[in-house]
Structure formats: C-alpha cells, structure tokens
Design an enzyme around this catalytic site. Structure first.
Site, PDB file in Angstrom:
ATOM      1  N   LYS A 193      29.080  40.163  41.832  1.00  0.00           N
ATOM      2  CA  LYS A 193      27.873  39.828  42.592  1.00  0.00           C
ATOM      3  C   LYS A 193      28.203  39.715  44.093  1.00  0.00           C
ATOM      4  O   LYS A 193      29.350  39.817  44.484  1.00  0.00           O
ATOM      5  CB  LYS A 193      27.238  38.551  42.030  1.00  0.00           C
ATOM      6  CG  LYS A 193      26.736  38.730  40.569  1.00  0.00           C
ATOM      7  CD  LYS A 193      25.584  39.672  40.462  1.00  0.00           C
ATOM      8  CE  LYS A 193      25.125  40.161  39.101  1.00  0.00           C
ATOM      9  NZ  LYS A 193      25.238  39.405  37.918  1.00  0.00           N
TER      10      LYS A 193
HETATM   11  C1  LIG Z   1      24.596  39.142  36.531  1.00  0.00           C
HETATM   12  C2  LIG Z   1      23.193  38.927  36.107  1.00  0.00           C
HETATM   13  C3  LIG Z   1      22.805  37.814  35.352  1.00  0.00           C
HETATM   14  C4  LIG Z   1      23.782  36.881  34.734  1.00  0.00           C
HETATM   15  O1  LIG Z   1      24.614  36.274  35.636  1.00  0.00           O
HETATM   16  P1  LIG Z   1      25.848  35.436  35.059  1.00  0.00           P
HETATM   17  O2  LIG Z   1      26.256  34.603  36.232  1.00  0.00           O
HETATM   18  O3  LIG Z   1      26.889  36.443  34.667  1.00  0.00           O
HETATM   19  O4  LIG Z   1      25.369  34.647  33.920  1.00  0.00           O
HETATM   20  C5  LIG Z   1      21.467  37.604  35.103  1.00  0.00           C
HETATM   21  N1  LIG Z   1      20.542  38.467  35.542  1.00  0.00           N
HETATM   22  C6  LIG Z   1      20.861  39.556  36.245  1.00  0.00           C
HETATM   23  C7  LIG Z   1      19.776  40.465  36.717  1.00  0.00           C
HETATM   24  C8  LIG Z   1      22.199  39.839  36.535  1.00  0.00           C
HETATM   25  O5  LIG Z   1      22.526  40.946  37.197  1.00  0.00           O
END
Ligand SMILES: *Cc1c(COP(=O)(O)O)cnc(C)c1O
Length: 391
Positions: A193
C-alpha cells in the site's frame, strides 16, 4: 527483448523502507515494549494530525489490518444477521468478507466505467428495506463519488464505512479522504500500500461511540480504557471483559514503521503522481484506456495504475501480461471481480451480466508497476515494453 531479459526482474510492487524506519523498529525492539503501547498511541495521534488534527474531530484507532478495521467499524454500527451491506464487486474480497463475519449479507453492485468506482445509481437501485450500510472503495486511489453516496445514505438512513485501503493521501474537493463525513474510514498499511507497516491499518471516525466500541473490540472486548477513567484507584491488573472481542491491535514494532512512513506519505504521493504523469504522456497514442485523472487540484493516491486495452489493441490482456513478464516486468490485475469468485458467485447466484462494466473492465485491464522505489530508468523500461507490445 534480449536487452530486457538481461536486466533484473522489475517487481510489480516494492515497499520503500528507509534507515529511519529501521532505526525506529530497532529502538522499539530494545525498549522492552514491543506490542501495542506508546508508539501505537503516537501513530494514532500522528495519523489524525495528518488528516488535519483535532479540528477534524477525528479519532484514530490503530489496528493490525484494514480488514480488521472494516470488521470493527461495521460491528460497532451494529450490522448483523438480516442486514444488507452494499459494496462494489470491483474490489478485494476483504471489503465484503467482513460483512459475512457479522452474519449480514453483501449486495454487490457495478461500477462507473469512467472511474472504476462504485456507481451511486447502482447503489440506489440496490437499496431494500434490509439495507443498513454502504462500503465504497476509493479504487486505485481516486476518490469515489462521496458527495452522491453520502447524500444517498442520508436520504435512506444508511451508514457509510469507506474502504480507503488505496486512498492515502486522496482528496475530494480539497478534503482528505478520512475527513469526508462518513461514519468511519479505514486505511491499510499492507506491504504494497502507499505507506506500509508490513501489516496494519487505521480506523478513523468522528463518532465517539463507534470509536469506543472499536477500541474495546480491538482487544478482546476488554473495557480497560473506561475502567481506567472511572476507577483509577483500583490496581492496574484489574480489567473487565464486556464482549467477546477480537485480537486486532497494532504492535509498536509496526507502529514504529508507520510513524516514519506517514512523514513520507506526501513525498511518496508526489513521486507516484510523477510516474503516473509519465505513463499518461507516454501511452497517450496507444490503444489503451488510461486511468482517470482526479479533478483539478485534487490528489490521487495512485496506489494502482490500471490500464484497459481498447478495442483496437493487438493483444489480449492475458497475452500482454505474459509479454511484460517475458520482458522482466511484473504486473497484476485489480481485481478479479467478486462476482466471479466461487464463494460470492454461488452464495448470491451472481452472473457476469449483472455487472457489465466490472466484467468488461476486468477482461481488459492490467495494473502496471507504480511505486516510489522505481527509478526513472525503471519507468522508461515499462514505457518501452508497453509501447513495443502495443506498437
Ligand atoms: C489491501 C486492501 C484491503 C485489505 O487491507 P489489509 O490491511 O490487508 O487487511 C481491503 N480493501 C482493499 C480495496 C484493499 O486493496
């Protein structure tokens, strides 16, 4: 081709971890306090500061994933069996799975093909007497149409929890996602992210009751904060369990990373924007549908750079991914829409025809590498490979 394969593989994504993050983690490890403690608290405060500080009225609740945060937010809003929650099919399964944790049902809707974000008209058409909440996703880092969605929610008495996993920092009409006026907004700090703590997330809300419930449920349903406030004279070993909570707290080791990643978030966003700009100019004449730009003056987090093959493209999406891979370039697809996955398809008897825009986008799209550790030569390598394949 030969010159490409002589270069090391360019991964689809890489985290950017600097010496300051590493030193902060080492400091945490030496400190004797490695799980949730002072740094998680500082990270929560710093995150609210990033969104505008106390004036926003927001509270930050650090959690060990965005999935956990989405679960906590919906739980705190009282979503449960018999309820329906509307979200987009064009997302990662985490957005929707948390609704099922609570025994409620997911109603998937289609996207606006221009933005790949949830279509407010599709949301409105999906509202039933059982609908309780909407979970929009700011797809790729471009703000969803929150103006329409919040108005819709107000008209129908619905809750809104934003999945902002892609949206740090993203603005809508100059306002940062996180401050837009929904019940809660959840960010992800997963490894790929825009800022990362390895695993982690942040729930922000202006609703003190939601915040209190989420804090309690984040750590086993322990009512320690309230206890501390009201009975400070009782020895600190004492706590009460007020609900069967979860284990969703963020460690100080992760928060140590987050404190420094957050300081770099604006710089990261500028570099991502630079790469997106280069792609836009380099691909302008190709048979590609390029990702939409944000409105003038607004920020796009550019978590993803998703291109769609146009009708005249000389290759299929799958062939293009294969050829990029042969050229030593990693790419990905975001997302295989939820309606195509066996669990969601079978549980709700979903057909691709119900989601024509998502289906079409899925069949033609791929995500190109876009991350801060790419140097200009890496970006040019992607540009040249894409141009060769489509030229
Ligand atoms: C990465 C992601 C999540 C989940 O995030 P985590 O921190 O891995 O639980 C949820 N929604 C979207 C759209 C994502 O890209």
């Amino acid at each position: 081709m030969n010159s490409d394969t002589s270069l090391p593989f360019l991964p689809f994504a890489l985290p950017e971890i600097g010496e300051e993050e590493i030193a902060e983690v080492v400091d945490t490890l030496r400190s004797g306090w490695i799980t949730t403690g002072p740094k998680a608290k500082r990270f929560e405060a710093a995150f609210v500061d990033f969104l505008g500080g106390a004036a926003t009225g927001l509270e930050g609740i650090a959690i060990n994933s965005a999935t956990a945060g989405l679960h906590l937010a919906l739980e705190a809003l009282g979503i449960g069996p018999g309820d329906e929650v509307i979200t987009t099919t064009y997302t990662f399964t985490a957005t929707a799975e948390v609704v099922r944790y609570l025994g409620a049902d997911v109603v998937l809707v289609d996207i606006d093909p221009a933005t790949l974000n949830i279509d407010p008209r599709a949301v409105e058409a999906a509202i039933t007497p059982r609908t309780r909440a909407i979970v929009p996703v700011h797809y790729a880092g471009l703000a969803a149409d929150m103006t329409a969605l919040l108005a819709l929610a107000r008209r129908h008495g619905l809750r809104v929890v934003e999945d902002a996993a892609h949206a740090l920092p993203t603005t809508l009409q100059g306002q940062l996602v996180g401050t837009l006026g929904s019940d809660a907004t959840v960010f992800s700090f997963y490894a790929n992210k825009t800022i990362t703590t390895g695993e982690g997330g942040m729930l922000v809300t202006r609703d003190p009751e939601l915040a209190q419930r989420a804090r309690v449920m984040r750590l086993h349903g322990m009512n320690r904060d309230a206890f501390d406030r009201f009975t400070a004279k009782v020895p600190s070993w004492y706590y009460e369990i007020v609900a069967p909570g979860f284990k969703y707290n963020l460690t100080d080791i992760a928060a140590a990373l987050g404190l420094h990643q957050l300081q770099r978030a604006e710089g990261f966003q500028r570099r991502r924007t630079e790469i997106a700009r280069r792609y836009r100019e380099a691909f302008a004449d190709l048979p590609l549908l390029l990702p939409p730009e944000p409105a003038a003056g607004d920020l796009h987090a550019w978590h993803l750079y998703v291109v769609r093959l146009a009708d005249g493209a000389p290759v299929s999406r799958d062939a293009m991914i294969e050829q990029l891979f042969e050229a030593g370039i990693g790419c990905s697809v975001h997302y295989i829409p939820l309606h195509l996955h066996p669990y969601w398809r079978d549980r709700y008897d979903l057909k691709p025809e119900q989601f024509p825009h998502s289906q079409r986008a899925y069949e033609r799209s791929l995500s190109l590498p876009l991350y801060t550790r790419m140097c200009d030569a890496d970006v040019e390598r992607v540009v040249q490979a894409v141009r060769r394949i489509l030229g």
